[in-house]
Design a protein around this motif. Structure first.
Motif, PDB file in Angstrom:
ATOM      1  N   LEU A  14      -9.037 -26.309 -46.111  1.00  0.00           N
ATOM      2  CA  LEU A  14      -8.223 -27.336 -45.662  1.00  0.00           C
ATOM      3  C   LEU A  14      -6.531 -27.069 -46.074  1.00  0.00           C
ATOM      4  O   LEU A  14      -5.883 -27.091 -45.297  1.00  0.00           O
ATOM      5  CB  LEU A  14      -8.562 -28.511 -45.998  1.00  0.00           C
ATOM      6  N   THR A  18      -3.521 -25.649 -40.573  1.00  0.00           N
ATOM      7  CA  THR A  18      -4.187 -25.762 -39.330  1.00  0.00           C
ATOM      8  C   THR A  18      -3.972 -24.917 -38.179  1.00  0.00           C
ATOM      9  O   THR A  18      -2.553 -24.360 -38.153  1.00  0.00           O
ATOM     10  CB  THR A  18      -3.561 -27.110 -38.922  1.00  0.00           C
ATOM     11  N   ARG A  21      -5.909 -26.985 -32.461  1.00  0.00           N
ATOM     12  CA  ARG A  21      -6.057 -28.687 -32.698  1.00  0.00           C
ATOM     13  C   ARG A  21      -6.158 -28.923 -30.998  1.00  0.00           C
ATOM     14  O   ARG A  21      -5.758 -28.365 -30.209  1.00  0.00           O
ATOM     15  CB  ARG A  21      -4.556 -29.102 -33.026  1.00  0.00           C
ATOM     16  N   HIS A  28      -9.032 -25.735 -39.378  1.00  0.00           N
ATOM     17  CA  HIS A  28      -8.131 -24.975 -40.786  1.00  0.00           C
ATOM     18  C   HIS A  28      -8.823 -23.840 -41.131  1.00  0.00           C
ATOM     19  O   HIS A  28      -9.929 -23.626 -40.966  1.00  0.00           O
ATOM     20  CB  HIS A  28      -8.377 -26.133 -41.734  1.00  0.00           C
ATOM     21  N   HIS A 102     -13.271 -21.275 -42.551  1.00  0.00           N
ATOM     22  CA  HIS A 102     -12.728 -22.109 -41.699  1.00  0.00           C
ATOM     23  C   HIS A 102     -13.466 -23.505 -41.719  1.00  0.00           C
ATOM     24  O   HIS A 102     -14.455 -23.553 -42.383  1.00  0.00           O
ATOM     25  CB  HIS A 102     -13.299 -21.764 -40.224  1.00  0.00           C
TER      26      HIS A 102
END
Length: 145
Positions: A14, A18, A21, A28, A102
């Motif tokens: 995380l 990012t 989206r 992430h 990821h």
């Protein structure tokens, strides 16, 4: 493809940032460095990682985790169905994703007025389409030199 299992693995991925989206999901990524890039003549069997985050991932592979918070999907059956969709769709994109950790994170709720049942076919279809869009965007962003 390896699955993220521990809290520190999720936190490291995380923190990586990012990369893609959609309206309900975020992807992430934490890029991993290949441990074989180091000279092997003086390498010990257990080579220390270049950073603490790298030490969390023993294999240089594509790692994936799914975060579906109770805040955005109240029912366990819905959370589990969304996680299954994440892992199933990611298998199709595995060869196009870079060697990195990821995390796919649900970031908004699906409207309960539109998707009444927790595991309805329209909900599964909507989740699948959005996940395909998410991974497609992520794989296109990685193609650039």
């Amino acid at each position: 493809m390896q699955r993220l299992k521990t809290r520190p693995q999720f936190q490291a991925a995380l923190a990586g940032g990012t990369v893609s989206r959609t309206s309900h999901f975020a992807l992430h990524r934490l890029n991993l460095t290949n441990p074989t890039d180091k000279p092997s003549a003086t390498a010990e069997p257990c080579v220390p990682a270049s950073s603490p985050e790298q030490a969390l991932f023993g294999l240089f592979d594509v790692w994936l985790g799914a975060m579906v918070p109770k805040r955005w999907a109240r029912r366990a059956v819905t959370r589990n169905a969304i996680k299954r969709q994440i892992y199933n769709v990611s298998e199709r994109f595995c060869d196009r994703l870079p060697m990195a950790a990821h995390v796919v994170r649900l970031r908004a709720t699906f409207d309960r007025q539109q998707f009444i049942s927790a595991t309805s076919e329209p909900l599964k279809l909507a989740v699948r389409q959005e996940l395909e869009q998410l991974f497609e965007r992520a794989s296109r962003s990685e193609v650039r030199p």
